[in-house]
Motif scaffolding. Structure first.
Motif, PDB file in Angstrom:
ATOM      1  N   ILE A 240       0.841  -1.204   0.000  1.00 32.03           N
ATOM      2  CA  ILE A 240       0.000   0.000   0.000  1.00 32.03           C
ATOM      3  C   ILE A 240       0.872   1.249   0.000  1.00 32.03           C
ATOM      4  CG2 ILE A 240      -1.658   1.328   1.368  1.00 32.03           C
ATOM      5  CD1 ILE A 240      -2.731  -1.420   2.340  1.00 32.03           C
ATOM      6  N   TRP A 241       1.917   1.258   0.826  1.00 27.48           N
ATOM      7  CA  TRP A 241       2.783   2.443   0.909  1.00 27.48           C
ATOM      8  C   TRP A 241       3.578   2.620  -0.390  1.00 27.48           C
ATOM      9  CZ3 TRP A 241       0.106   4.088   4.517  1.00 27.48           C
ATOM     10  CH2 TRP A 241      -0.245   3.304   5.612  1.00 27.48           C
ATOM     11  N   ARG A 242       3.952   1.488  -1.007  1.00 28.86           N
ATOM     12  CA  ARG A 242       4.653   1.594  -2.288  1.00 28.86           C
ATOM     13  C   ARG A 242       3.750   2.200  -3.351  1.00 28.86           C
ATOM     14  NH1 ARG A 242       6.760  -3.585  -0.684  1.00 28.86           N
ATOM     15  NH2 ARG A 242       5.217  -4.657  -1.969  1.00 28.86           N
ATOM     16  N   GLU A 243       2.478   1.816  -3.340  1.00 29.80           N
ATOM     17  CA  GLU A 243       1.530   2.367  -4.307  1.00 29.80           C
ATOM     18  C   GLU A 243       1.321   3.864  -4.071  1.00 29.80           C
ATOM     19  OE1 GLU A 243      -1.008   1.698  -7.648  1.00 29.80           O
ATOM     20  OE2 GLU A 243       0.433   0.371  -6.654  1.00 29.80           O
ATOM     21  N   ILE A 244       1.260   4.276  -2.813  1.00 32.05           N
ATOM     22  CA  ILE A 244       1.104   5.694  -2.486  1.00 32.05           C
ATOM     23  C   ILE A 244       2.267   6.502  -3.054  1.00 32.05           C
ATOM     24  CG2 ILE A 244       1.156   7.356  -0.568  1.00 32.05           C
ATOM     25  CD1 ILE A 244      -0.465   5.289   1.052  1.00 32.05           C
ATOM     26  N   GLU A 245       3.490   5.984  -2.877  1.00 35.13           N
ATOM     27  CA  GLU A 245       4.679   6.674  -3.386  1.00 35.13           C
ATOM     28  C   GLU A 245       4.678   6.729  -4.914  1.00 35.13           C
ATOM     29  OE1 GLU A 245       7.022   8.341  -1.867  1.00 35.13           O
ATOM     30  OE2 GLU A 245       6.106   8.001   0.104  1.00 35.13           O
ATOM     31  N   SER A 246       4.342   5.611  -5.545  1.00 29.92           N
ATOM     32  CA  SER A 246       4.415   5.569  -7.016  1.00 29.92           C
ATOM     33  C   SER A 246       3.369   6.484  -7.657  1.00 29.92           C
ATOM     34  CB  SER A 246       4.216   4.136  -7.509  1.00 29.92           C
ATOM     35  OG  SER A 246       2.887   3.690  -7.276  1.00 29.92           O
ATOM     36  N   LEU A 247       2.267   6.724  -6.957  1.00 24.99           N
ATOM     37  CA  LEU A 247       1.214   7.598  -7.491  1.00 24.99           C
ATOM     38  C   LEU A 247       1.403   9.059  -7.080  1.00 24.99           C
ATOM     39  CD1 LEU A 247      -1.862   5.270  -6.806  1.00 24.99           C
ATOM     40  CD2 LEU A 247      -0.950   5.884  -9.056  1.00 24.99           C
ATOM     41  N   GLY A 248       2.428   9.328  -6.294  1.00 26.93           N
ATOM     42  CA  GLY A 248       2.674  10.697  -5.860  1.00 26.93           C
ATOM     43  C   GLY A 248       1.628  11.215  -4.894  1.00 26.93           C
ATOM     44  N   LEU A 249       1.112  10.332  -4.022  1.00 31.40           N
ATOM     45  CA  LEU A 249       0.027  10.702  -3.114  1.00 31.40           C
ATOM     46  C   LEU A 249       0.485  10.852  -1.662  1.00 31.40           C
ATOM     47  CD1 LEU A 249      -2.815   8.341  -4.443  1.00 31.40           C
ATOM     48  CD2 LEU A 249      -2.598  10.805  -4.815  1.00 31.40           C
ATOM     49  N   ALA A 250       1.785  10.939  -1.455  1.00 25.02           N
ATOM     50  CA  ALA A 250       2.287  10.948  -0.073  1.00 25.02           C
ATOM     51  C   ALA A 250       1.650  12.048   0.772  1.00 25.02           C
ATOM     52  CB  ALA A 250       3.807  11.078  -0.073  1.00 25.02           C
ATOM     53  N   GLY A 251       1.379  13.194   0.190  1.00 24.02           N
ATOM     54  CA  GLY A 251       0.800  14.286   0.960  1.00 24.02           C
ATOM     55  C   GLY A 251      -0.719  14.299   0.966  1.00 24.02           C
ATOM     56  N   ALA A 252      -1.319  13.347   0.254  1.00 21.25           N
ATOM     57  CA  ALA A 252      -2.776  13.359   0.095  1.00 21.25           C
ATOM     58  C   ALA A 252      -3.463  12.206   0.819  1.00 21.25           C
ATOM     59  CB  ALA A 252      -3.131  13.299  -1.390  1.00 21.25           C
ATOM     60  N   VAL A 253      -2.679  11.267   1.339  1.00 24.30           N
ATOM     61  CA  VAL A 253      -3.240  10.102   2.025  1.00 24.30           C
ATOM     62  C   VAL A 253      -2.864  10.171   3.496  1.00 24.30           C
ATOM     63  CG1 VAL A 253      -3.278   7.585   2.182  1.00 24.30           C
ATOM     64  CG2 VAL A 253      -3.151   8.690  -0.059  1.00 24.30           C
ATOM     65  N   GLN A 254      -3.832  10.027   4.338  1.00 22.72           N
ATOM     66  CA  GLN A 254      -3.619  10.111   5.784  1.00 22.72           C
ATOM     67  C   GLN A 254      -4.069   8.799   6.430  1.00 22.72           C
ATOM     68  OE1 GLN A 254      -5.721  13.372   7.542  1.00 22.72           O
ATOM     69  NE2 GLN A 254      -5.129  12.875   9.639  1.00 22.72           N
ATOM     70  N   TRP A 255      -3.147   8.130   7.108  1.00 24.66           N
ATOM     71  CA  TRP A 255      -3.471   6.889   7.813  1.00 24.66           C
ATOM     72  C   TRP A 255      -3.609   7.194   9.296  1.00 24.66           C
ATOM     73  CZ3 TRP A 255       0.206   3.492  10.680  1.00 24.66           C
ATOM     74  CH2 TRP A 255      -0.443   2.343  11.167  1.00 24.66           C
ATOM     75  N   LEU A 256      -4.776   6.895   9.862  1.00 19.80           N
ATOM     76  CA  LEU A 256      -5.053   7.199  11.262  1.00 19.80           C
ATOM     77  C   LEU A 256      -4.612   6.082  12.201  1.00 19.80           C
ATOM     78  CD1 LEU A 256      -8.679   8.656  11.002  1.00 19.80           C
ATOM     79  CD2 LEU A 256      -6.485   9.835  10.697  1.00 19.80           C
ATOM     80  N   GLY A 257      -4.321   4.892  11.653  1.00 22.07           N
ATOM     81  CA  GLY A 257      -4.066   3.745  12.507  1.00 22.07           C
ATOM     82  C   GLY A 257      -5.373   3.209  13.070  1.00 22.07           C
ATOM     83  N   TYR A 258      -5.257   2.409  14.109  1.00 21.35           N
ATOM     84  CA  TYR A 258      -6.450   1.838  14.736  1.00 21.35           C
ATOM     85  C   TYR A 258      -7.211   2.945  15.455  1.00 21.35           C
ATOM     86  CZ  TYR A 258      -9.362  -0.905  17.903  1.00 21.35           C
ATOM     87  OH  TYR A 258     -10.414  -1.431  18.598  1.00 21.35           O
ATOM     88  N   VAL A 259      -8.520   3.027  15.191  1.00 19.47           N
ATOM     89  CA  VAL A 259      -9.374   4.050  15.799  1.00 19.47           C
ATOM     90  C   VAL A 259     -10.376   3.359  16.724  1.00 19.47           C
ATOM     91  CG1 VAL A 259     -11.118   5.826  15.368  1.00 19.47           C
ATOM     92  CG2 VAL A 259      -9.144   5.622  13.848  1.00 19.47           C
ATOM     93  N   PRO A 260     -10.467   3.762  17.978  1.00 14.88           N
ATOM     94  CA  PRO A 260     -11.458   3.144  18.870  1.00 14.88           C
ATOM     95  C   PRO A 260     -12.870   3.416  18.387  1.00 14.88           C
ATOM     96  CG  PRO A 260     -10.434   5.063  19.912  1.00 14.88           C
ATOM     97  CD  PRO A 260      -9.654   4.784  18.663  1.00 14.88           C
ATOM     98  N   ALA A 261     -13.765   2.476  18.684  1.00 13.44           N
ATOM     99  CA  ALA A 261     -15.143   2.573  18.197  1.00 13.44           C
ATOM    100  C   ALA A 261     -15.841   3.838  18.684  1.00 13.44           C
ATOM    101  CB  ALA A 261     -15.933   1.340  18.639  1.00 13.44           C
TER     102      ALA A 261
END
Length: 292
Positions: A240-261
């Motif tokens: 997933i991170w490789r795809e983000i880099e190859s598409l030039g989306l590093a500044g446009a994708v935000q991963w929050l990690g695990y979010v409590p319900a």
């Protein structure tokens, strides 16, 4: 006469809950609200994360690292000692030799229909047990007619034993209109004004690289929109991170990690649109959470 039911709470031993964990937790809580004289005895191979619903007995068992091995060796002995009327196993596998009748919940058939997207450990240890446990079960619960048909076709299960009990979002999933709560969650997670939201584990079955490619096209005409992904890391997440880099989306994708319900309803409410590009789901709980 009180009916005693052994109830598998092994999905609640996870440090971070998944959809199966929430299903198990909410199902047990709902059963306990019924006005009957049934007693539920939790069964687990290690300590439960958080509190069990009020009204259950303390979990019985002993610490054991591997769930599937505990299920086949320790659980039958515990059930023989407890001697309940039956036992409900909530996550696709059950003891193959069991001293009491078994009700088995099977959430999906991904191990059989999407084997290439599954971890090798699950294919080696869980997949062989599922058909055997299903054929021995007194009754099977699944969450959709779609999965029921897959089970009948692939596992050759007697259709009369399979009961569809549809999934449902927890009552906490409803539009959040409290401005203070929305501001708190937006600040805590740094959420943008407009975003595409994905909720789920980051793993191959969820088809996230395709979502990223679609999002890259959206960004051409809507450069202010961000893709927000909420969920824990699964296997093979590095692609997933490789795809983000190859598409030039590093500044446009935000991963929050695990979010409590507790925070998810506000995050859903703040999203512009929800995306679920999964290749396969037995039911797809985040979809109806987003709709709610």
């Amino acid at each position: 006469m009180t009916q005693v039911i052994g109830f598998d709470v092994t999905p609640l031993t996870m440090a971070q809950f998944t959809g199966v964990s929430y299903f198990t937790q909410q199902t047990l809580a709902a059963l306990l609200t019924r006005s009957d004289d049934r007693q539920y005895v939790p069964l687990a191979h290690r300590t439960v994360n958080g509190h069990l619903p009020q009204g259950t007995a303390a979990p019985i068992g002993q610490p054991y690292h591997r769930r599937w091995w505990w299920m086949q060796t320790i659980a039958p002995r515990l059930l023989a000692q407890l001697h309940p009327d039956f036992a409900h196993f909530t996550n696709s596998i059950a003891p193959l030799i069991c001293p009491v009748p078994v009700v088995l919940t099977i959430h999906d058939m991904s191990l059989f229909l999407q084997a290439r997207t599954q971890p090798w450990r699950s294919l080696l240890t869980v997949r062989p047990i599922v058909p055997l446990a299903a054929r021995r079960a007194a009754a099977i619960i699944t969450l959709s007619q779609y999965t029921r048909q897959d089970m009948i076709r692939r596992l050759k299960i007697d259709p009369g034993t399979i009961h569809v009990v549809y999934g449902a979002p927890s009552s906490q999933f409803k539009p959040v209109t409290d401005g203070g709560e929305l501001d708190r969650v937006r600040r805590q997670y740094g959420l943008p004004d407009r975003c595409v939201l994905y909720v789920g584990t980051l793993e191959p079955r969820k088809n996230i690289p395709r979502l990223l490619r679609a999002f890259a096209q959206v960004r051409r005409t809507h450069p202010d929109v961000r893709l927000v992904m909420a969920g824990q890391l699964g296997w093979k997440h590095r692609a997933i991170w490789r795809e983000i880099e190859s598409l030039g989306l590093a500044g446009a994708v935000q991963w929050l990690g695990y979010v409590p319900a507790t925070d998810l309803p506000a995050i859903y409410s703040l999203a512009t649109v929800f995306a679920s590009p999964s290749l396969y789901e037995g039911f797809g709980l985040p979809v109806i959470e987003a709709m709610a």
